[in-house]
Design a protein around this motif. Structure first.
Motif, PDB file in Angstrom:
ATOM      1  N   PRO A 742       0.559  -1.262   0.019  1.00  0.00           N
ATOM      2  CA  PRO A 742       0.096  -0.026   0.077  1.00  0.00           C
ATOM      3  C   PRO A 742       0.975   1.236  -0.210  1.00  0.00           C
ATOM      4  CG  PRO A 742      -0.085  -1.030   2.245  1.00  0.00           C
ATOM      5  CD  PRO A 742       0.709  -2.122   1.348  1.00  0.00           C
ATOM      6  N   ASN A 743       2.224   1.233   0.241  1.00  0.00           N
ATOM      7  CA  ASN A 743       2.950   2.303   0.272  1.00  0.00           C
ATOM      8  C   ASN A 743       3.381   2.869  -1.075  1.00  0.00           C
ATOM      9  OD1 ASN A 743       5.259   4.163   0.397  1.00  0.00           O
ATOM     10  ND2 ASN A 743       5.569   3.783   2.490  1.00  0.00           N
ATOM     11  N   SER A 744       2.916   4.137  -1.608  1.00  0.00           N
ATOM     12  CA  SER A 744       3.180   4.500  -2.959  1.00  0.00           C
ATOM     13  C   SER A 744       4.916   4.701  -3.196  1.00  0.00           C
ATOM     14  CB  SER A 744       2.378   5.833  -2.986  1.00  0.00           C
ATOM     15  OG  SER A 744       2.947   6.760  -2.200  1.00  0.00           O
ATOM     16  N   ALA A 789      -4.543  -1.357  -3.270  1.00  0.00           N
ATOM     17  CA  ALA A 789      -3.244  -1.551  -3.464  1.00  0.00           C
ATOM     18  C   ALA A 789      -2.637  -2.248  -4.804  1.00  0.00           C
ATOM     19  CB  ALA A 789      -2.575  -1.803  -2.405  1.00  0.00           C
ATOM     20  N   VAL A 790      -3.368  -3.591  -4.863  1.00  0.00           N
ATOM     21  CA  VAL A 790      -3.058  -4.390  -5.950  1.00  0.00           C
ATOM     22  C   VAL A 790      -3.617  -3.945  -7.202  1.00  0.00           C
ATOM     23  CG1 VAL A 790      -3.583  -6.636  -6.973  1.00  0.00           C
ATOM     24  CG2 VAL A 790      -3.499  -6.357  -4.439  1.00  0.00           C
ATOM     25  N   ARG A 791      -4.681  -3.140  -7.262  1.00  0.00           N
ATOM     26  CA  ARG A 791      -5.026  -2.340  -8.619  1.00  0.00           C
ATOM     27  C   ARG A 791      -4.124  -1.147  -8.816  1.00  0.00           C
ATOM     28  NH1 ARG A 791     -10.315  -2.443  -6.141  1.00  0.00           N
ATOM     29  NH2 ARG A 791     -10.448  -0.203  -6.148  1.00  0.00           N
ATOM     30  N   ALA A 832      -9.053   6.836  -5.806  1.00  0.00           N
ATOM     31  CA  ALA A 832      -8.659   7.746  -6.703  1.00  0.00           C
ATOM     32  C   ALA A 832      -7.236   7.383  -7.216  1.00  0.00           C
ATOM     33  CB  ALA A 832      -8.707   9.176  -6.017  1.00  0.00           C
ATOM     34  N   GLU A 833      -6.450   6.883  -6.255  1.00  0.00           N
ATOM     35  CA  GLU A 833      -4.880   6.560  -6.595  1.00  0.00           C
ATOM     36  C   GLU A 833      -5.080   5.430  -7.833  1.00  0.00           C
ATOM     37  OE1 GLU A 833      -6.030   7.085  -3.709  1.00  0.00           O
ATOM     38  OE2 GLU A 833      -4.428   8.132  -2.503  1.00  0.00           O
ATOM     39  N   ALA A 834      -6.110   4.413  -7.547  1.00  0.00           N
ATOM     40  CA  ALA A 834      -6.007   3.411  -8.594  1.00  0.00           C
ATOM     41  C   ALA A 834      -6.241   4.062 -10.038  1.00  0.00           C
ATOM     42  CB  ALA A 834      -7.136   2.514  -8.291  1.00  0.00           C
ATOM     43  N   SER A1262     -10.976   0.423   2.886  1.00  0.00           N
ATOM     44  CA  SER A1262     -11.267  -0.921   3.921  1.00  0.00           C
ATOM     45  C   SER A1262     -10.325  -1.949   3.614  1.00  0.00           C
ATOM     46  CB  SER A1262     -12.959  -1.371   3.956  1.00  0.00           C
ATOM     47  OG  SER A1262     -13.168  -1.447   2.638  1.00  0.00           O
ATOM     48  N   SER A1263     -10.308  -2.348   2.265  1.00  0.00           N
ATOM     49  CA  SER A1263      -9.658  -3.265   1.448  1.00  0.00           C
ATOM     50  C   SER A1263      -8.254  -3.043   1.950  1.00  0.00           C
ATOM     51  CB  SER A1263     -10.056  -3.651   0.166  1.00  0.00           C
ATOM     52  OG  SER A1263      -9.780  -2.348  -0.541  1.00  0.00           O
ATOM     53  N   LEU A1264      -7.889  -1.739   1.690  1.00  0.00           N
ATOM     54  CA  LEU A1264      -6.410  -1.443   1.614  1.00  0.00           C
ATOM     55  C   LEU A1264      -5.851  -1.572   3.091  1.00  0.00           C
ATOM     56  CD1 LEU A1264      -3.771  -0.023   0.891  1.00  0.00           C
ATOM     57  CD2 LEU A1264      -4.842   2.080   1.165  1.00  0.00           C
ATOM     58  N   VAL A1265      -6.911  -1.591   4.255  1.00  0.00           N
ATOM     59  CA  VAL A1265      -6.619  -1.650   5.586  1.00  0.00           C
ATOM     60  C   VAL A1265      -6.515  -3.118   5.815  1.00  0.00           C
ATOM     61  CG1 VAL A1265      -7.308  -1.373   8.085  1.00  0.00           C
ATOM     62  CG2 VAL A1265      -7.510   0.473   6.447  1.00  0.00           C
ATOM     63  N   GLU A1266      -7.103  -3.865   5.220  1.00  0.00           N
ATOM     64  CA  GLU A1266      -7.051  -5.056   5.249  1.00  0.00           C
ATOM     65  C   GLU A1266      -5.789  -5.879   4.667  1.00  0.00           C
ATOM     66  OE1 GLU A1266     -11.950  -6.174   4.903  1.00  0.00           O
ATOM     67  OE2 GLU A1266     -10.533  -7.239   3.704  1.00  0.00           O
ATOM     68  N   SER A1267      -5.368  -5.453   3.618  1.00  0.00           N
ATOM     69  CA  SER A1267      -4.086  -5.862   3.243  1.00  0.00           C
ATOM     70  C   SER A1267      -2.974  -5.569   3.817  1.00  0.00           C
ATOM     71  CB  SER A1267      -3.929  -5.209   1.842  1.00  0.00           C
ATOM     72  OG  SER A1267      -3.610  -3.624   1.909  1.00  0.00           O
ATOM     73  N   THR A1268      -3.057  -4.673   5.001  1.00  0.00           N
ATOM     74  CA  THR A1268      -1.805  -4.360   5.832  1.00  0.00           C
ATOM     75  C   THR A1268      -1.737  -5.328   7.051  1.00  0.00           C
ATOM     76  OG1 THR A1268      -3.146  -2.694   6.916  1.00  0.00           O
ATOM     77  CG2 THR A1268      -1.746  -1.892   4.870  1.00  0.00           C
ATOM     78  N   GLY A1269      -3.042  -5.775   7.222  1.00  0.00           N
ATOM     79  CA  GLY A1269      -2.980  -6.946   8.344  1.00  0.00           C
ATOM     80  C   GLY A1269      -3.691  -6.501   9.627  1.00  0.00           C
TER      81      GLY A1269
END
Length: 1270
Positions: A742-744, A789-791, A832-834, A1262-1269
């Motif tokens: 998730p870190n740009s 983040a994957v997108r 927006a970033e995606a 929400s999915s971004l937060v989930e990806s960080t654990g």
């Protein structure tokens, strides 16, 4: 006669302020003449003001005092410029004080009014030039002593009206001047009792043990001022030190010391009193002779030794500073004043000798002249009288206090202690001085804190400056100084030691000034590499400059040092101000000289690669690679061998810096044409797998390690380092993991690495295309992943893939990226970033494919048709992305990327067009001026970039150029400017191109972000029908926005455009404007982002009667507005929208029937709105309409209607409001059903049409937060 004429000439020059020969060179003038030449303008004014004061004998105009003081304040840092004038300014003013006191008498109240403004002038001179320079011109007759004491007594009873210096009336300044006057008068060479008239006038004299009344008065005043926080405290201490150290004042001195002892030994913990008396005592001992002070010093020392150990001293740095200062003064009192014969005296030779003798003779002469001095110094160091000198035991205690002061936590205390060590050591024997030096060197141990190292460096510098550090001690001192130059101790997330390194550079500077070049030759060879390492690579700019200044001092004073002058010119004060410039340019230039490369590498390798500051580690890795050009083999064999084990260090900073440095070194070696041996290649290729095996991505620091590994992979990809297949798979998996992060910053680093890795290791060896196709397919699948983040990462990855990986699936890649540019249907998935990354990736893919098609001459136009029909449409839709979340207008990121993407895609299409009809270029230019001509239609048959695209392109960019965000306006204007004036690709078919070029000229440094500059230009596009609607859509957002300055600038430009008559008249402008406004209201129905500012804009235009005087077309426009209001105000909850609608209805009520009746009925409906404030606002508008328009209600019913509106509490009970509204409807002749909001056309409440794209993206993370654990 000649002498008299010369004197008159000089006097005339002084009066006029003109030098006798202004054209003379300053070098040949006297100092006084030069100073006067540069003080001419002020001197003429100051002299005229002083002459007025002297002629009258007082200050008649208080403003003259402030003028003089303001002039003097400009010379605070150049007080020497006043020295030639001090006598001519001070003497007349002091004469006025003295003569007026004698004339009026001391008891006169008028004397203070004369003294105070004059004292302000004199005190301003004291603050600029110092009291020592000013008191030389004070009168010092014996008779003035009593006069000054009496004046001080009179001033003593006055209090300052204000503490502000600008508003001072002179009370404080008068006290200071009187005290300064007394400090010189108490030195009269007579017994003070003999000049005390009170003793002569009294019947009996003073006893033998009694002090003169005059002395008691002076001491009494001074004691009072010692407790004052102002400058009088310093002046009082000066008076007491001069008075009590007179030979005839032993009893007064003893009495004062007893009083001091009582205060210091009191149980009251009064820190202020303590440091006041300690400060005075240091002045006393400094001014007094050893013979006078020998009896009172033991008492003072006893008090000092007790106070040093007290809690007051531990809490007050200022008190400790005064205690250290007093301690050193006591030590100097116990030691006889003498010039030690053993101290070092550097041999100097005259310039004439150097010029007359050859270089070799000069060196021999200097060597022979120094050796006798040194041998004599060694002989004198064993002189019997030095060794037999009796040193009191108390001196050891004093030196111990000073040595402990070197370890104090505050710099001011350490600095004072260092000067004390130097002063006391200068009066000791050579043997004792060696012991002092040994004690100082004991401070430089690992167990001591940074304060000890700093104090030790200051002490060494003081010893060197005074010649107390003999060259024979250099072997012990130089290694310590070198350690101090690199002192940097880690403390948590930062480090300490910059002050130690700065002080160590000061020691080196002192060496250069104190010692002869024959003694410093070997020392400088040791110090120079370390000084330049600090000058180039230190983190702090003050340390870099201090080290460079020390090197410059040594080069300038120590003679011919190899390449010294060249290095000094490179590493100057200004070039070292930038850390990046110091690392990348200055250090590279210095490293070319012999003897500096390896010290520089050692500094980077052992201190900077593992530094706590991440940016410094990155800079150090780049700097290390820049040095490879000078000795590639050394870096490949030694430096790389050192770095590889560091990549697995347990310390995060070390392994991060080592990973970055290893990658940069491999790349630099490749650029230098150096091939690594096979064993080194294996070691380098195993760095990333070893890091992954050690699980160094986990825990704290995993993010920066991922970024470092991505950069490492990028570097080895550039250098085409041979890699086993297993390592390749491992590296691509690492990059894919980093793309999901998730870190740009990590994603960007991974994308850069992926671009070169795929080209270097996958494309070149994948003949069948299986691996590359798998990569492309994988990233295409990830475009629809639920994790944002994957997108983001997959969109960027597709944008950097080479042509070979896109060749088979390019259509799917473009179409899926186009769909990713649009706002997601599911609010959970919106990001927006995606979308920004999708836009950038889409444009990059198009460029990659188009470039390959052009270079390979593939005659396949399907790509360009797809760009025109799909890509450009997607980018135009991205221009309408106005998504908002808790960070603000995140859609602006998408719009900015879309504008830049449209520009690049335009060049692709136009370049392809130019290849198709190169021979028709002469027909294209006139076509741009006539957008509807037959030539354009003919050319568009074979054109990818046609008039429609050009119109939409310019209109969409111009819309962004008039909206509310400064950054976007500037970006849009610059994009449009590049499109119009692109050097390589000419963009055809732009309607009204010449007019647009006048609006957007081809000039640099235009301030497009400034509203007052950009809006007057872009509003001119409203005159062109093809651009007017998009431009007006953006302009109304600025006019109806919340930012006041932006609203004023945009509205002013808009109104000015409507008022100025150009090729079309004002009426047609307004009619065209009304049509465009109605289009906006219909096009953006129920979109509050545009509707609310549009309504506010209509309200402003109505208030200026701009849209109400269009004759027959007014009713058409008002009818359209009423239709929109019927839709927009229904169930509206936004107050600003409702207020604007009410105001518009009020203005429409003023036009002719039947529109006004319909607007009035709408207005009456709002009287029963659910919000009380809206009911009240509607009632106020109804009241105004009834007063201004008598046609709505008959005259006989008008008064009753006004009475109902004015007497009803509309923001009160709803039922009452409904009844009153029914009465008003009956009076107006309207039925209750007619009063409902209706439209003249079939207006439905469905959500058909263009809906708002304003969405809340808070939930997209929400999915971004989930990806960080979490």
């Amino acid at each position: 006669m000649a002498a008299r004429g010369e004197e008159e000439t000089w006097k005339k020059e002084e009066d006029t302020g003109i030098a006798p020969n202004d054209e003379e060179d300053d070098e040949h003038d006297s100092k006084e003449r030069v100073l006067q030449r540069y003080f001419l303008q002020e001197w003429k004014l100051v002299k005229s003001l002083l002459d007025d004061i002297v002629s009258i004998g007082r200050v008649s105009d208080p403003s003259s005092v402030h003028k003089i003081r303001s002039i003097m304040d400009k010379y605070q840092e150049q007080g020497q410029l006043l020295e030639p004038y001090l006598e001519s300014m001070v003497s007349p003013l002091m004469f006025i004080i003295r003569s007026k006191t004698v004339e009026l008498g001391i008891d006169s109240d008028e004397i203070l009014q004369i003294i105070k403004p004059i004292s302000i002038i004199i005190y301003s001179l004291v603050t600029v030039s110092g009291y020592k320079a000013v008191i030389k011109f004070f009168p010092h007759q014996v008779s003035d002593l009593e006069l000054a004491v009496s004046l001080l007594e009179k001033c003593h009873n006055t209090t300052s009206v204000t503490s502000l210096r600008q508003e001072s009336t002179g009370e404080m300044e008068a006290k200071c001047i009187m005290l300064l006057w007394l400090s010189i008068l108490v030195l009269v060479p007579f017994d003070i009792s003999s000049v005390d008239t009170s003793i002569v006038n009294s019947s009996g004299g003073t006893g033998e043990d009694e002090l003169a009344p005059l002395v008691l008065r002076i001491i009494g005043f001074s004691k009072d001022y010692l407790s004052n926080a102002g400058p009088m405290r310093t002046m009082a201490g000066l008076v007491l030190s001069k008075l009590l150290t007179r030979p005839d004042m032993p009893k007064a001195l003893s009495s004062f010391i007893e009083w001091t002892h009582e205060v210091l030994s009191s149980t009251a913990d009064d820190v202020v009193s303590h440091f006041q008396l300690i400060g005075y005592s240091s002045l006393l001992i400094k001014a007094g002779s050893r013979k006078v002070l020998v009896d009172v010093v033991p008492t003072i020392w006893n008090d000092v030794s007790v106070l040093i150990k007290s809690g007051s001293a531990s809490r007050s740095p200022l008190l400790r500073k005064y205690l250290v200062k007093l301690t050193q003064r006591i030590g100097l009192t116990y030691l006889p004043h003498r010039l030690p014969t053993w101290r070092y005296v550097g041999k100097t030779s005259s310039l004439g000798e150097n010029i007359s003798s050859s270089v070799s003779n000069k060196n021999n002469q200097l060597n022979h002249s120094v050796l006798p001095d040194n041998s004599e110094s060694e002989a004198n160091s064993n002189c019997p009288e030095d060794e037999d000198m009796d040193v009191p035991e108390i001196v050891e205690e004093i030196i111990e206090v000073l040595l402990s002061g070197l370890k104090d936590t505050d710099t001011v205390v350490r600095w004072s202690a260092a000067k004390g060590i130097g002063r006391v050591t200068s009066r000791l024997t050579s043997g004792l001085s060696e012991e002092v030096l040994s004690s100082v060197l004991e401070l430089f141990v690992a167990g001591e804190g940074d304060g000890s190292w700093h104090g030790g460096c200051l002490a060494l510098a003081e010893l060197a400056r005074r010649g107390l550090l003999l060259p024979s001690s250099f072997p012990k001192v130089v290694p310590v100084v070198i350690k101090a130059l690199h002192y940097d101790v880690r403390r948590g997330p930062h480090s300490v030691g910059s002050h130690v390194r700065d002080a160590a550079a000061y020691v080196c500077w002192a060496f250069g000034r104190a010692y002869h070049h024959t003694d410093m030759r070997n020392v400088l060879e040791q110090l120079a590499p370390h000084l330049l390492s600090v000058a180039c690579y230190d983190r702090e700019v003050n340390c870099r400059r201090a080290a460079a200044a020390a090197f410059q001092e040594n080069v300038g004073r120590q003679g011919n040092y190899p390449h010294g002058i060249d290095i000094v010119n490179i590493a100057d004060y200004f070039s070292l101000s930038s850390r990046t410039n110091s690392y990348i340019h200055v250090a590279i230039c210095i490293a070319q000289y012999e003897g500096y490369l390896h010290p520089f590498v050692d500094e980077l390798l052992h201190s900077k690669i593992c530094h706590w500051d991440r940016s410094l580690r990155e800079l150090a890795a780049e700097a290390l690679s820049s040095l490879v050009r000078y000795d590639a083999a050394y870096f490949a064999d030694f430096v790389l061998e050192k770095l590889i084990p560091f990549t697995l260090s347990s310390d995060l900073c070390t392994r991060h810096g080592a990973t970055l440095a290893a990658g940069e070194l491999v790349l630099a070696l490749h650029n230098c044409g150096y091939d690594l041996p096979s064993d080194k290649q294996r070691q380098v290729s195993g760095i990333v797998p070893a890091i992954e095996k050690a699980r160094l991505y986990r825990g704290k620091g995993g993010e920066i390690m991922r970024a470092a590994v991505s950069r490492f992979i990028e570097c080895i990809s550039f250098s085409r380092l041979p890699l086993p297949e297993k390592v390749k798979r491992s590296l691509i998996d690492t990059l894919n993991e980093n793309l999901r992060h998730p870190n740009s910053q990590i994603q960007n680093a991974a994308v850069k690495a992926l671009k070169h890795f795929v080209q270097a290791y996958l494309v070149a060896r994948d003949n069948k295309g299986g691996v590359t196709n798998n990569i492309t397919s994988k990233y295409l699948q990830l475009l629809k992943d639920s994790n944002v983040a994957v997108r983001r990462g997959s969109a960027m990855a597709l944008g950097v893939l080479p042509y070979e990986t896109l060749a088979n699936q390019w259509r799917d890649v473009i179409l899926k990226l186009c769909s990713s540019c649009a706002i997601e249907d599911n609010p959970e998935d919106r990001d927006a970033e995606a979308r920004v990354n999708s836009v950038k990736g889409l444009v990059s893919v198009c460029e990659t494919l188009a470039w390959e098609r052009e270079s390979s001459d593939i005659d396949d136009l399907s790509l360009f048709h797809l760009i025109k029909n799909e890509v450009m449409v997607s980018l135009f839709k991205a221009l309408d992305d106005y998504s908002v979340d808790n960070r603000g207008d995140v859609g602006s990121w998408v719009r900015e990327a879309a504008m830049e993407g449209l520009e690049r895609c335009t060049y692709i299409l136009c370049k392809r067009d130019s290849m198709s009809y190169t021979g028709k270029s002469d027909m294209l230019e006139p076509a741009s001026k006539q957008p509807n001509s037959d030539i354009v239609e003919e050319n568009q048959i074979c054109s990818f970039f046609d008039v429609n695209l050009a119109t939409n392109l310019v209109g969409g960019i111009a819309k962004q150029a008039v909206e509310k965000m400064d950054k976007l306006r500037e970006v849009a204007a610059k994009v449009l400017q590049r499109i119009l004036y692109h050097k390589e690709t000419f963009v055809h078919f732009i309607p009204y191109r010449e007019k647009i070029e006048e609006i957007v000229p081809n000039e640099t440094d235009l301030k497009w972000g400034v509203p007052t500059f950009s809006y007057p230009r872009f509003v001119q596009l409203l005159q062109f029908s093809c651009y007017s609607r998009p431009v007006l859509s953006g302009l109304v957002i600025s006019i109806g926005g919340l930012q006041d300055s932006l609203r004023k600038a945009s509205l002013s430009a808009f109104l000015e455009y409507l008022q100025v008559n150009q090729d079309i008249n004002k009426e047609s402008k307004v009619c065209k404007l009304s049509t465009d406004i109605l289009w906006i209201l219909q096009e953006h129905k129920r979109c509050d982002r545009i509707i609310i500012p549009t309504l506010k804009t209509i309200e402003v235009l109505f208030s200026k009667r701009i849209l109400l005087d269009m004759e027959a077309y007014t009713s058409v426009f008002c009818s359209g507005v009423l239709d929109s209001l019927a839709v927009e105000l229904k169930a509206a909850k936004d107050f600003s929208k409702l207020y604007a609608g009410i105001a518009i209805l009020g203005y429409i009520c003023s036009v002719s029937d039947p529109i006004n009746s319909r607007a009035f009925s709408h207005l009456l409906t709002l009287l029963t709105h659910r919000y009380p404030k809206i009911r009240k606002a509607a009632a106020e508008q109804v009241y105004l309409v009834l007063l201004q328009n008598g046609s709505l209600v008959s005259e006989e019913k008008s008064e009753k209607a006004i009475e109902i509106v004015s007497e009803t509490c509309w923001d009160g009970d709803m039922e009452t409001a409904k009844l009153r509204k029914i009465e008003l409807l009956e009076i107006a002749g309207l039925d209750a059903g007619v009063g409902q909001l209706k439209t003249t056309s079939n207006v439905t409440s469905s959500k058909a049409g263009k809906n708002s794209t304003t969405v809340d993206e808070n939930e997209s993370y929400s999915s971004l937060v989930e990806s960080t654990g979490f």
